[in-house]
Motif scaffolding. Structure first.
Motif, mmCIF file in Angstrom:
data_model
loop_
_atom_site.group_PDB
_atom_site.id
_atom_site.type_symbol
_atom_site.label_atom_id
_atom_site.label_comp_id
_atom_site.label_asym_id
_atom_site.label_seq_id
_atom_site.Cartn_x
_atom_site.Cartn_y
_atom_site.Cartn_z
ATOM 1 N N VAL A 66 0.831 -1.117 0.051
ATOM 2 C CA VAL A 66 -0.085 0.012 0.163
ATOM 3 C C VAL A 66 0.739 1.326 -0.142
ATOM 4 N N LYS A 67 2.265 1.101 -0.002
ATOM 5 C CA LYS A 67 2.854 2.310 0.175
ATOM 6 C C LYS A 67 2.853 3.082 -0.999
ATOM 7 N N GLY A 68 2.551 4.261 -1.069
ATOM 8 C CA GLY A 68 2.514 5.130 -2.269
ATOM 9 C C GLY A 68 1.098 5.274 -2.744
ATOM 10 N N LYS A 69 0.134 4.440 -2.309
ATOM 11 C CA LYS A 69 -1.239 4.329 -2.661
ATOM 12 C C LYS A 69 -2.307 4.930 -1.896
ATOM 13 N N ALA A 70 -1.865 5.206 -0.584
ATOM 14 C CA ALA A 70 -2.871 5.873 0.405
ATOM 15 C C ALA A 70 -2.581 7.475 0.928
ATOM 16 N N ASP A 71 -3.740 8.025 0.849
ATOM 17 C CA ASP A 71 -3.434 9.610 1.419
ATOM 18 C C ASP A 71 -3.145 9.291 3.131
ATOM 19 N N VAL A 72 -4.094 8.398 3.644
ATOM 20 C CA VAL A 72 -4.104 8.774 5.192
ATOM 21 C C VAL A 72 -4.450 7.046 5.383
ATOM 22 N N VAL A 73 -3.627 6.929 6.746
ATOM 23 C CA VAL A 73 -3.761 5.723 7.241
ATOM 24 C C VAL A 73 -4.822 5.622 8.520
ATOM 25 N N ILE A 74 -5.759 4.911 8.746
ATOM 26 C CA ILE A 74 -6.704 5.022 9.849
ATOM 27 C C ILE A 74 -6.645 3.554 10.595
ATOM 28 N N ILE A 75 -6.186 3.754 11.948
ATOM 29 C CA ILE A 75 -6.300 2.484 12.712
ATOM 30 C C ILE A 75 -7.738 2.422 13.215
ATOM 31 N N GLY A 76 -8.382 1.645 13.280
ATOM 32 C CA GLY A 76 -9.545 1.538 13.775
ATOM 33 C C GLY A 76 -9.919 0.719 15.198
ATOM 34 N N GLY A 77 -8.999 1.090 16.081
ATOM 35 C CA GLY A 77 -8.943 0.736 17.441
ATOM 36 C C GLY A 77 -8.517 -0.639 17.414
ATOM 37 N N ASP A 78 -8.176 -1.054 18.690
ATOM 38 C CA ASP A 78 -7.426 -2.430 19.197
ATOM 39 C C ASP A 78 -6.123 -2.564 18.732
ATOM 40 N N LEU A 79 -5.339 -1.535 18.616
ATOM 41 C CA LEU A 79 -4.047 -1.566 18.353
ATOM 42 C C LEU A 79 -3.049 -2.474 18.964
ATOM 43 N N ALA A 80 -3.585 -2.716 20.329
ATOM 44 C CA ALA A 80 -2.997 -3.539 21.286
ATOM 45 C C ALA A 80 -3.683 -4.006 22.247
ATOM 46 N N GLU A 81 -3.069 -4.982 23.091
ATOM 47 C CA GLU A 81 -4.000 -5.418 24.391
ATOM 48 C C GLU A 81 -3.206 -5.844 25.344
ATOM 49 N N LYS A 82 -3.571 -6.217 26.479
ATOM 50 C CA LYS A 82 -2.803 -6.322 27.778
ATOM 51 C C LYS A 82 -1.486 -7.510 27.149
ATOM 52 N N GLY A 83 -0.376 -7.156 27.834
ATOM 53 C CA GLY A 83 0.658 -8.290 27.169
ATOM 54 C C GLY A 83 1.274 -7.843 26.094
ATOM 55 N N VAL A 84 1.052 -7.025 25.358
ATOM 56 C CA VAL A 84 1.848 -6.614 24.063
ATOM 57 C C VAL A 84 2.833 -5.694 24.464
ATOM 58 N N PRO A 85 4.182 -6.276 24.147
ATOM 59 C CA PRO A 85 5.285 -5.119 24.444
ATOM 60 C C PRO A 85 5.241 -3.848 23.902
ATOM 61 N N LEU A 86 5.365 -2.762 24.278
ATOM 62 C CA LEU A 86 5.402 -1.321 24.020
ATOM 63 C C LEU A 86 6.371 -1.314 22.487
ATOM 64 N N SER A 87 7.279 -2.091 22.607
ATOM 65 C CA SER A 87 8.260 -1.986 21.470
ATOM 66 C C SER A 87 7.448 -2.554 20.197
ATOM 67 N N ARG A 88 6.710 -3.598 20.551
ATOM 68 C CA ARG A 88 5.913 -4.114 19.259
ATOM 69 C C ARG A 88 5.069 -3.055 18.681
ATOM 70 N N VAL A 89 4.134 -2.419 19.583
ATOM 71 C CA VAL A 89 3.274 -1.348 19.230
ATOM 72 C C VAL A 89 3.947 -0.438 18.482
ATOM 73 N N SER A 90 5.149 0.087 19.022
ATOM 74 C CA SER A 90 6.000 1.180 18.629
ATOM 75 C C SER A 90 6.427 0.860 17.089
#
Length: 272
Positions: A66-90
C-alpha cells in the motif's frame, strides 16, 4: 467404526489447525472504490484502514502493498492489548507511518495498556488521535473540505457523538470511524455521514459451517451511508481464524466514475 472416526480426527485436526493459523496470518489488502454523489473533490481520496491489530506484528509485505497508494492511514481501534510489548506497538506504528499520516481511534482492548504509554508512542510517531473529535482534510483551493470524525470506544461508555460532531459543518462530506460498529445505531440520516468504518467483531473470527458469534465482516448500506465492518488484522484469545480471514482495506473515494482521474492520481502521502 469409532476407531476409524477417531483416526480421521487425529489426521484432520492438525491440518485444520494449520489452516486456521494461516488464515489468521494473512496479509491481505482488500481494494474497494466507493462512489458518493456528494463527494466534493475532483481528485479521489484513498484511505488505508486497519483495525484490531492486537498481538500481531505488521508484516513488511503489507506495507509494501500500500505504500505510495494511500493518502491517509486509519487505525480502527485495538491497536494493542494486555501483554503486548510497547516495543511491538511502536514498531507497528513506525511501519504504518511509512505509508501516510496516521489517525487512530480507541478500541476496548487499548484500555488494557497504560494510557500514558500509548499517548507517548502516539506523540513519538506523530499519530493523530481522534477521541470524540474531528479533523478537516483540506482539498485544493476552492474545494469543500472533507471531515474525518472519530469516536471513543462505545462498549466502554466513552463515545460522544456531540463532541465528535462539534465544529463540523452540517453540509460537509463526513467519514466517521468507530471501533465498535454498534455506534451506527446512534446515527441518523440528518448526521450526513457518508462513510462509516469499524471493526471489533473480527467477523466472528472462528465460524463453523458459516455460524459465528458475529457475522462475517463486509460492506453494508444504511440509507445514504456506506458502512464497513472489517474482519480485522489480528485475533483475540487464540491466533486462529476460520471463515473470517484476516484483512485490511485500501478504499478509494470518488464523486463519480472518473477513470482518467484514478489513473493519473498521485497517491503520495499528504501532509494532513
Amino acid at each position: 467404526m469409532m476407531w476409524y472416526f477417531l483416526l480421521a480426527c487425529l489426521i484432520l485436526l492438525p491440518g485444520l489447525a494449520v489452516f486456521m493459523w494461516r488464515e489468521a496470518q494473512r496479509n491481505e489488502v482488500k481494494t474497494d472504490r466507493r462512489v458518493f454523489p456528494d463527494y466534493p473533490w475532483e481528485r479521489p481520496l484513498t484511505l488505508f484502514f486497519i483495525s484490531d491489530i492486537h498481538r500481531r506484528v505488521i508484516h513488511p509485505s503489507l506495507i509494501e502493498k500500500v505504500k505510495g497508494k494511500a493518502d491517509v492511514v486509519i487505525i480502527g481501534g485495538d491497536l494493542a492489548e494486555k501483554g503486548v510489548p510497547l516495543s511491538r506497538v511502536s514498531n507497528n506504528l513506525k511501519r504504518l507511518r511509512q505509508i501516510a499520516p496516521v489517525f487512530f481511534v480507541w478500541g476496548n482492548n487499548d484500555y488494557e495498556i497504560p494510557e500514558a504509554d500509548l499517548e507517548r508512542l502516539f506523540k513519538e510517531h506523530s499519530v493523530h488521535v481522534l477521541r470524540n473529535a474531528s479533523v478537516c482534510l483540506p482539498g485544493s483551493e476552492g474545494e469543500s473540505a472533507v471531515y474525518l470524525l472519530g469516536v471513543d470506544d462505545f462498549s466502554k461508555g466513552h463515545s460522544s457523538k456531540a463532541a465528535a460532531f462539534q465544529g463540523v459543518p452540517a453540509q460537509a462530506f463526513k467519514i466517521l470511524v468507530s471501533h465498535n460498529p454498534v455506534f451506527q445505531r446512534k446515527l441518523t440520516a440528518a448526521d450526513g455521514i457518508s462513510l462509516f468504518l469499524s471493526g471489533h467483531t473480527h467477523g466472528g473470527q472462528i465460524r463453523l459451517f458459516g455460524i459465528g458469534p458475529y457475522k462475517e465482516g463486509g460492506w453494508e448500506k444504511h440509507g445514504d451511508m456506506d458502512m464497513l465492518i472489517s474482519n480485522g488484522y489480528g485475533t483475540s484469545a487464540v491466533p486462529l481464524r476460520l471463515g473470517a480471514k484476516a484483512e485490511t482495506h485500501l478504499i478509494t473515494l470518488t464523486g463519480e466514475e472518473r477513470a482518467s482521474s484514478l489513473k493519473s492520481h498521485n497517491n503520495s502521502p499528504s501532509a494532513f
